[in-house]
Design an enzyme around this catalytic site. Structure first.
Site, PDB file in Angstrom:
ATOM      1  N   SER A 204     -30.113   4.514  10.751  1.00 23.03           N
ATOM      2  CA  SER A 204     -30.494   5.876  11.129  1.00 23.03           C
ATOM      3  C   SER A 204     -30.191   6.886  10.029  1.00 23.03           C
ATOM      4  O   SER A 204     -30.937   7.851   9.840  1.00 23.03           O
ATOM      5  CB  SER A 204     -29.770   6.286  12.411  1.00 23.03           C
ATOM      6  OG  SER A 204     -30.091   5.414  13.470  1.00 23.03           O
ATOM      7  N   HIS A 257     -26.059  10.709  10.188  1.00 24.39           N
ATOM      8  CA  HIS A 257     -27.390  11.314  10.293  1.00 24.39           C
ATOM      9  C   HIS A 257     -27.463  12.600   9.471  1.00 24.39           C
ATOM     10  O   HIS A 257     -28.414  12.821   8.716  1.00 24.39           O
ATOM     11  CB  HIS A 257     -27.713  11.631  11.755  1.00 24.39           C
ATOM     12  CG  HIS A 257     -27.790  10.424  12.634  1.00 24.39           C
ATOM     13  ND1 HIS A 257     -27.905  10.508  14.010  1.00 24.39           N
ATOM     14  CD2 HIS A 257     -27.758   9.101  12.339  1.00 24.39           C
ATOM     15  CE1 HIS A 257     -27.942   9.290  14.519  1.00 24.39           C
ATOM     16  NE2 HIS A 257     -27.858   8.425  13.524  1.00 24.39           N
TER      17      HIS A 257
END
Length: 282
Positions: A204, A257
């Site tokens: 991610s 992230h």
């Protein structure tokens, strides 16, 4: 496979491809929508396909193209499934270079390893708390990105990696794709490890880095053809905020992230500045 042209009509691209295939030329069409398609071909056939492209553009309604489309339609019913599947995988494979393929295949292999022997996979690829922030972590600064803890987690990340990394590698080159991926993985894993702990995994952070890279490139250098819609940008930012407010039933590596997003944006800005500086010098 190399990309030769983009069409404003997928029907036109498919019509030319049918004719080229009847001439034993290795071509494929990547259809994005009814109004957008790409024509790809094998490098050794590029000159012949370009010649056919020029002929097609001068007279797209010629009988030979309609005849080729009809001939291609006469595939025996028993062959339809295999031909369609073969064409799908061929187009999918053509949307990325070998680095994108390597990322995909290695992630699948690591996930298989996790199913067979999860503890050895974690020991080999996850950051080790006792080593702290040091060079002794070695490859582990990058490899948490290959650890996925469910099939849905893996599939979600690989879809985005293929959608974003593949075109980037084809348009800007393998060196940029590899360098960007390594920088984003390093910084996203580092921040998550320092702020939270070592119990995380997944690509991610890389996905957010690719989003950030596309966002800035689309804004500052649209001629590179790396653009994402405002809707996807909004989704990306909202999902990031939701993660930080802990509104979901799943635990997310929010700092990875955020670091990935910022790293991708900065890499894009630096690359655009360098490209402009080189252009001025020329």
């Amino acid at each position: 496979m190399i990309k030769l042209a983009e069409f404003a009509s997928s029907a036109a691209a498919l019509s030319l491809a049918d004719y080229c295939k009847n001439q034993q030329l290795d071509v494929s069409v990547v259809v994005h929508s009814a109004q957008k398609a790409e024509l790809w071909c094998a490098p050794e056939h590029a000159e012949q396909v370009m010649a056919e492209l020029e002929r097609f553009l001068s007279d797209p309604d010629a009988q030979r193209y309609q005849a080729a489309a009809w001939d291609r339609a006469q595939v025996p019913a028993s062959d339809l499934g295999s031909a369609s599947l073969s064409g799908y995988w061929q187009q999918l494979w053509a949307q990325g270079g070998w680095f994108t393929h390597l990322v995909w295949l290695s992630a699948l292999l690591v996930y298989g390893w996790q199913q067979l022997d999860p503890w050895s996979a974690l020991a080999a690829l996850q950051l080790q708390p006792q080593l702290g922030v040091s060079p002794q972590q070695g490859w582990r600064w990058f490899t948490p990105g290959w650890l996925h803890f469910s099939a849905s987690h893996l599939i979600f990340n690989l879809i985005w990696v293929w959608y974003l990394l593949g075109p980037l590698e084809l348009k800007l080159g393998r060196f940029v794709a590899i360098s960007l991926s390594l920088i984003v993985l390093l910084l996203s894993n580092l921040l998550q490890f320092v702020v939270v702990d070592a119990n995380f995994g997944g690509m991610s952070g890389l996905v957010y880095g690719l989003f950030g890279f596309y966002w800035i490139c689309g804004w500052l250098k649209p001629s590179w053809g790396l653009q994402i819609s405002h809707g996807l940008v909004g989704f990306m930012l909202i999902w990031l905020l939701i993660g930080f407010f802990d509104l979901l039933w799943i635990s997310m590596a929010n700092w990875a992230h955020l670091a990935g997003l910022v790293a991708g944006m900065l890499c894009a800005a630096v690359l655009v500045i360098l490209s402009k500086a080189l252009t001025v010098q020329r």
